[in-house]
Write a protein that holds these residues in place. Structure first.
Motif, mmCIF file in Angstrom:
data_model
loop_
_atom_site.group_PDB
_atom_site.id
_atom_site.type_symbol
_atom_site.label_atom_id
_atom_site.label_comp_id
_atom_site.label_asym_id
_atom_site.label_seq_id
_atom_site.Cartn_x
_atom_site.Cartn_y
_atom_site.Cartn_z
ATOM 1 N N PRO A 113 31.459 25.115 106.897
ATOM 2 C CA PRO A 113 31.681 25.984 105.740
ATOM 3 C C PRO A 113 33.171 26.223 105.502
ATOM 4 O O PRO A 113 33.941 26.418 106.435
ATOM 5 C CB PRO A 113 30.979 27.288 106.142
ATOM 6 N N ARG A 171 35.866 28.514 103.000
ATOM 7 C CA ARG A 171 35.947 29.651 102.085
ATOM 8 C C ARG A 171 36.654 29.259 100.798
ATOM 9 O O ARG A 171 37.697 28.608 100.817
ATOM 10 C CB ARG A 171 36.699 30.807 102.741
ATOM 11 N N SER A 216 39.138 25.006 98.274
ATOM 12 C CA SER A 216 39.255 25.614 99.601
ATOM 13 C C SER A 216 40.543 25.248 100.329
ATOM 14 O O SER A 216 40.817 25.789 101.398
ATOM 15 C CB SER A 216 38.055 25.203 100.471
ATOM 16 N N ASP A 273 31.529 30.752 100.023
ATOM 17 C CA ASP A 273 31.704 29.651 100.967
ATOM 18 C C ASP A 273 31.144 28.373 100.369
ATOM 19 O O ASP A 273 30.154 28.398 99.627
ATOM 20 C CB ASP A 273 30.990 29.945 102.290
#
Length: 452
Positions: A278, A280, A339, A300
Motif C-alpha cells: 500500500p 499513501r 504517491s 491508500d
C-alpha cells in the motif's frame, strides 16, 4: 530510501561481486565508463595475509570515504556551514566453488559504518518545509550507524549464463549497474532506480531472490522478488533478520545491454518496478476529497509502479589507450505521482579519463539534473495553505509549493598516490527542492577516498 544512494566505493565493490561473461566474451572494457579496477591498497599484501586469503577464495575491498560540502552562496539559509560525513565500507566475496564444486557458488557480503550525520542540503541549501529531492553529499544516510548492506548466496547455471542470488540483499547487487557513482551530488550518483522510494541503495538490506540470464553475450534479462519494508532503513533493522514491518513484495524486471559500438563499450538498461505494498496518496482523502481535511485520513493505493532507464557510452578513445577517453551518460526515472513526490528525474553527464598525458588516471566530470516534482504533492501543499489561510512564504507555517529544479556539478579527481583519491568540485542548485522562492545556491565540495 533515496538517501542511501551507493558511493564511489560501489564500483570497486561490484568489481568483486560481478564477473560478467558478456565482458569477457567481447573484451568489454568499462574503465572509461567509470568502472575502474580497485586501486592498489595502502596496506598492500599485509605481510602475505591478503595473498593467503585470496588463495582460499576470499577477496575483499575495504575503503574509507568522506564528503565535505560548504554553502558558498545562496540557498534557503545563508549562514556559512561546512558539512562533513564519512564512512568505512567492507565488501567481501567468498568463493565456494573450490570447496563445494557448485558452479560459481559464492557468499557475498557488505558492511558499512557511517558517521557524522551532517547534511548541508536540509540544513542550509533547501527549504526544510518540503521533501528533499537531491543531496549535496550522496552518502548521507540519515544516521550515524554500522549496518549490514547485504549477505547473500549466489551461484550460476547453464554454463554461467544464469546467475541466481538469494538472501538479505540490496538492489545494487543485481539492478541498475550501468552508471558509476563518481559525482558527489546524489542525483548524478549512479542510475535513478532508487527514486522509486520503495527500496534502498547500498547499505540497507531486505530479503529477496533475483535471477540474471544472459540472453546473448551482450544482453542480460534480470528479475526478482524482494521484500518491500519501509522499516528496513531504521536503526533497529541494521542487523536484523526479521521481516517485521514488511508491507508487500517488489517485482523488478530489467533488461541490460553492454555492446561495443564502433569498437567502444557502452551500457544500456530499461527497468520497471511493481509493488503490491500500500502507498499513501499525496493529496486525495479516503472519502474522495482532500486528505488533509478528511476525517478518515489520506487514501491508500493497493499498488504502484516505477520506471527507470539509462545509458553510459564511451564516445572517444585517447590515441591508442583504451583506458583514456570521453564518455557520456544519461539516466531517467518516471514514477506514479499519486504517491511519489518526485514525478520525473533526468540526469546527463560527461566524463573524461586521462585528459592530460601527464595525468592519465585523472578524471574530469560535468553533470546536470532536471527534477520535476509531483503535481499531487504540490496540490496538497496549496491546499494546506488554503486551510491555514497563510500566503506569506516567510511565515514558518507556510507550505512551499514545489515545481521543478535544475542542479549541476563539475568535479576534477586526481590520485596523488595509488591508494588515495581527492575530488574537489562545485555544485549549482537552481530552485533547490523545486521551490522557486528559494534562492539559487552554490556549493563547494571535496570527496576523499582511501583504499585499504
Amino acid at each position: 530510501m533515496m538517501a542511501q544512494k551507493h558511493t564511489r566505493l560501489t564500483v570497486c565493490a561490484l568489481a568483486l561481486l560481478v564477473s560478467s561473461p558478456l565482458a569477457m566474451a567481447q573484451e568489454w572494457n568499462g574503465t572509461v565508463l567509470g568502472f575502474e579496477a580497485p586501486p592498489d591498497p595502502i596496506l598492500g599484501e599485509m605481510l602475505g595475509i591478503r595473498h593467503i586469503l585470496s588463495d582460499n577464495g576470499f577477496t575483499y575491498n575495504l575503503g574509507y570515504l568522506n564528503e565535505i560540502a560548504w554553502n558558498g552562496g545562496g540557498g534557503y539559509n545563508h549562514d556559512p556551514r561546512v558539512a562533513y560525513i564519512d564512512q568505512f565500507a567492507l565488501t567481501f566475496n567468498q568463493d565456494l566453488e573450490r570447496w563445494t564444486g557448485i558452479p560459481d557458488a559464492r557468499i557475498e557480503g557488505n558492511i558499512v559504518n557511517r558517521n557524522h550525520n551532517d547534511d548541508l542540503t536540509t540544513r542550509r541549501v533547501q527549504d526544510p518545509r518540503v521533501n528533499f529531492n537531491d543531496l549535496t553529499q550522496e552518502s548521507w544516510g540519515g544516521q550515524s550507524i554500522t549496518r549490514l548492506g547485504w549477505l547473500t548466496f549466489a551461484r550460476s547455471f547453464d554454463d554461467r549464463r544464469l546467475t541466481w542470488r538469494i538472501g538479505m540483499m540490496n538492489k545494487v547487487q543485481t539492478f541498475d549497474q550501468i552508471i558509476p557513482c563518481d559525482f558527489q551530488m546524489l542525483s548524478q550518483c549512479g542510475g535513478k532506480s532508487a527514486n522509486s522510494l520503495t527500496w534502498n541503495n547500498w547499505n540497507v538490506h531486505t530479503w529477496g531472490t533475483t535471477l540474471a540470464y544472459s540472453i546473448t553475450p551482450t544482453v542480460t534479462l534480470k528479475g526478482g522478488v524482494m521484500e518491500q519494508n519501509p522499516d528496513a532503513s531504521s536503526r533497529n533493522h541494521a542487523w536484523s533478520w526479521s521481516t517485521k514491518g514488511s508491507k508487500g513484495v517488489l517485482l523488478p524486471l530489467e533488461i541490460e545491454a553492454r555492446p561495443q559500438i564502433n569498437g567502444l563499450p557502452g551500457a544500456y538498461n530499461l527497468g520497471v518496478l511493481y509493488t503490491n505494498a500500500p502507498q499513501r496518496d499525496l493529496y486525495k482523502g479516503k472519502s474522495g476529497g482532500a486528505g488533509a481535511s478528511d476525517p478518515n485520513g489520506y487514501a491508500d493505493h493497493d499498488d504502484t509502479w516505477f520506471m527507470y532507464a539509462g545509458f553510459n557510452q564511451q564516445l572517444t578513445r585517447h590515441q591508442d589507450d583504451p583506458n583514456r577517453g570521453l564518455s557520456s551518460s544519461f539516466s531517467m526515472s518516471l514514477s506514479d505521482q499519486r504517491s511519489n513526490y518526485m514525478h520525473s528525474v533526468y540526469a546527463g553527464s560527461l566524463r573524461y579519463r586521462g585528459l592530460f598525458d601527464a595525468r592519465p588516471q585523472d578524471w574530469i566530470g560535468f553533470g546536470l539534473t532536471w527534477i520535476d516534482m509531483s503535481d499531487q504533492y504540490a496540490r496538497n501543499q496549496r491546499y494546506m495553505n488554503t486551510l491555514s489561510g497563510i500566503t506569506d512564504y516567510n511565515n514558518p507555517a507556510y507550505h512551499p509549493v514545489p515545481g521543478h529544479s535544475l542542479n549541476g556539478e563539475f568535479y576534477y579527481r586526481f590520485r596523488p598516490v595509488k591508494w588515495l583519491e581527492l575530488q574537489p568540485g562545485i555544485q549549482y542548485w537552481h530552485h533547490p527542492g523545486g521551490v522557486a522562492k528559494t534562492q539559487d545556491a552554490w556549493v563547494t565540495e571535496l570527496k576523499t577516498v582511501v583504499t585499504f
